[in-house]
Each structure stands twice: as structure tokens, then as C-alpha cells.
Design a protein around this motif. Structure first.
Motif, PDB file in Angstrom:
ATOM      1  N   GLY A 116       0.835  -1.195   0.000  1.00 50.66           N
ATOM      2  CA  GLY A 116       0.000   0.000   0.000  1.00 50.66           C
ATOM      3  C   GLY A 116       0.869   1.244   0.000  1.00 50.66           C
ATOM      4  O   GLY A 116       1.421   1.630   1.013  1.00 50.66           O
ATOM      5  N   ARG A 117       1.011   1.874  -1.117  1.00 47.87           N
ATOM      6  CA  ARG A 117       1.888   3.042  -1.220  1.00 47.87           C
ATOM      7  C   ARG A 117       1.292   4.281  -0.564  1.00 47.87           C
ATOM      8  O   ARG A 117       1.930   5.289  -0.452  1.00 47.87           O
ATOM      9  N   SER A 118       0.049   4.205  -0.132  1.00 48.40           N
ATOM     10  CA  SER A 118      -0.592   5.381   0.457  1.00 48.40           C
ATOM     11  C   SER A 118      -0.606   5.329   1.977  1.00 48.40           C
ATOM     12  O   SER A 118      -1.332   6.074   2.614  1.00 48.40           O
ATOM     13  N   GLU A 119       0.211   4.444   2.587  1.00 45.13           N
ATOM     14  CA  GLU A 119       0.238   4.318   4.038  1.00 45.13           C
ATOM     15  C   GLU A 119       1.685   4.134   4.497  1.00 45.13           C
ATOM     16  O   GLU A 119       2.471   3.456   3.841  1.00 45.13           O
ATOM     17  N   ARG A 120       2.020   4.753   5.636  1.00 49.46           N
ATOM     18  CA  ARG A 120       3.364   4.580   6.189  1.00 49.46           C
ATOM     19  C   ARG A 120       3.304   4.566   7.711  1.00 49.46           C
ATOM     20  O   ARG A 120       2.359   5.065   8.317  1.00 49.46           O
ATOM     21  N   PHE A 121       4.347   3.953   8.312  1.00 48.85           N
ATOM     22  CA  PHE A 121       4.390   3.749   9.759  1.00 48.85           C
ATOM     23  C   PHE A 121       5.720   4.225  10.326  1.00 48.85           C
ATOM     24  O   PHE A 121       6.746   4.189   9.644  1.00 48.85           O
ATOM     25  N   LYS A 122       5.678   4.614  11.583  1.00 48.51           N
ATOM     26  CA  LYS A 122       6.872   4.983  12.343  1.00 48.51           C
ATOM     27  C   LYS A 122       6.668   4.404  13.743  1.00 48.51           C
ATOM     28  O   LYS A 122       5.564   4.449  14.276  1.00 48.51           O
ATOM     29  N   VAL A 123       7.750   3.853  14.338  1.00 45.44           N
ATOM     30  CA  VAL A 123       7.631   3.175  15.625  1.00 45.44           C
ATOM     31  C   VAL A 123       8.618   3.772  16.621  1.00 45.44           C
ATOM     32  O   VAL A 123       9.761   4.077  16.278  1.00 45.44           O
ATOM     33  N   THR A 124       8.154   3.914  17.859  1.00 49.50           N
ATOM     34  CA  THR A 124       9.017   4.272  18.978  1.00 49.50           C
ATOM     35  C   THR A 124       8.847   3.203  20.051  1.00 49.50           C
ATOM     36  O   THR A 124       7.722   2.874  20.423  1.00 49.50           O
ATOM     37  N   VAL A 125       9.973   2.641  20.513  1.00 49.76           N
ATOM     38  CA  VAL A 125       9.951   1.607  21.548  1.00 49.76           C
ATOM     39  C   VAL A 125      10.721   2.131  22.750  1.00 49.76           C
ATOM     40  O   VAL A 125      11.828   2.658  22.611  1.00 49.76           O
ATOM     41  N   TYR A 126      10.127   1.998  23.937  1.00 47.64           N
ATOM     42  CA  TYR A 126      10.763   2.379  25.196  1.00 47.64           C
ATOM     43  C   TYR A 126      10.959   1.119  26.028  1.00 47.64           C
ATOM     44  O   TYR A 126       9.995   0.421  26.331  1.00 47.64           O
ATOM     45  N   ILE A 127      12.195   0.826  26.403  1.00 49.17           N
ATOM     46  CA  ILE A 127      12.472  -0.285  27.308  1.00 49.17           C
ATOM     47  C   ILE A 127      12.664   0.340  28.678  1.00 49.17           C
ATOM     48  O   ILE A 127      13.558   1.170  28.885  1.00 49.17           O
ATOM     49  N   LEU A 128      11.810  -0.040  29.616  1.00 49.51           N
ATOM     50  CA  LEU A 128      11.683   0.671  30.876  1.00 49.51           C
ATOM     51  C   LEU A 128      12.379   0.009  32.058  1.00 49.51           C
ATOM     52  O   LEU A 128      12.412   0.591  33.142  1.00 49.51           O
TER      53      LEU A 128
END
Length: 183
Positions: A116-128
Motif C-alpha cells: 500500500g503506497r498510500s500508508e506509512r508507519f513509524k515506531v518508537t519503543v521504550y524499554i523501561l
């Protein structure tokens, strides 16, 4: 009644030779570098090599030994190494923007899904936490879609997607832990 010109020229010449001789004698002194590393061409440099896993690398046995939740000083990574490695493994398909093993934060670049060229994602992970626990990790998935005008528009947060990513990372961390103990 000054000195004759010839004598003045000789004195200047001898003075210049003596100054050059002193400079040459000082040039051979050994120089001790505070933090030398071999750079290009064998020339010492003061730059430290940067690495996500610390100066000497990441060794799980050095960090935790037999007790993974020890409260003593930790070298290499400041968070649980299984969660750290599992997070990197899970997000390996996405380009990384930054990864801080001491603060326990991983941030990816925007990643466009090939289908799907009309969708994008970005991820942030926190290890606590330093312990391998389900509440020791938080993940946040940001999603955007491409509008008809060509601008990226933020989608509302999806806590279910965040939780699925956390579960995937926890499952991989458990696999890594079991694999390290069976060796």
C-alpha cells in the motif's frame, strides 16, 4: 661607532642558525597521546568509535551473568538486553532513526508498506526496566495515510496495534532468553 656591517651580518646568520638548531633539537621529543587510536594511515586520532552496543560490543553473559535482574552496575546496555535485542530484531525491516541502549529508546524512520503506497508507519519503543517483564516495554506505532492532495495525514492512535507490537517483542525476548540458557 657601531659594529662593522660585516660583523652584524655574521651575528645575524649565527643567531638564525642557533635558533634553527634549537627548533630541530626540540622536534625529536617523544609525544605521549592521552587517548590514541590508530586512524587512517596509522596516524593517532582522538576520536572514539561509536557503536550501538558500546565500545567492546554486547555480551549477554557480561551484562547479567546468572542473575538477569541484578541491581549492580551494568556494562554495555543500560536496559534488559533481551528486550533490547528482541526490539531490534522485530524492527529490523524498518530503517532506524536512533537507538539509545543506555536510555532504552528505539525510534524508526517512516516506513512505507510495499503493498500500500498510500500508508506509512513509524515506531518508537521504550524499554523501561532491566528485568524481562511484560511491563518493561512500551511501544507506540504512528500511522499516516496519503491524501488525494499528496499530503501525509496522521491517523488516530491504535492501542491494539501498540499492544500487538509489544507482545511480539516480548515473545522474541523470551525466545532469546531460552536460547541463551540452553547453550
Amino acid at each position: 661607532m657601531g659594529m662593522p656591517m660585516k660583523v652584524q651580518r655574521y651575528l645575524r646568520g649565527y643567531g638564525a642558525i642557533a635558533a634553527v638548531g634549537l627548533l630541530v633539537a626540540c622536534g625529536g621529543a617523544d609525544v605521549e597521546y592521552n587517548y590514541p587510536r590508530t586512524g587512517s594511515g596509522g596516524v593517532p586520532t582522538y576520536e572514539k568509535k561509536q557503536s550501538v552496543f558500546g565500545e567492546d560490543g554486547l555480551f549477554l553473559t557480561d551484562i547479567f551473568g546468572d542473575d538477569e535482574a541484578s541491581s549492580g552496575p551494568v556494562e554495555g546496555v543500560g536496559v534488559n538486553s533481551y528486550l533490547w535485542r528482541a526490539s531490534l530484531d522485530t524492527l529490523a525491516f524498518m530503517p532506524l532513526q536512533s537507538a539509545d541502549p543506555f536510555g532504552g529508546v528505539i525510534i524508526t524512520e517512516w516506513y512505507g508498506v510495499p503493498d500500500g503506497r498510500s500508508e506509512r508507519f513509524k515506531v518508537t519503543v521504550y524499554i523501561l526496566d532491566r528485568a524481562l517483564r511484560s511491563d518493561g516495554i512500551r511501544a507506540r506505532v504512528f500511522r499516516q495515510h496519503l491524501s488525494e492532495s499528496g499530503a501525509w495525514i496522521d491517523e488516530p492512535a491504535n492501542s491494539e496495534l501498540d499492544r500487538q507490537l509489544e507482545d511480539t517483542i516480548l515473545t522474541r525476548a523470551r525466545e532469546l532468553r531460552v536460547g541463551s540458557r540452553s547453550r
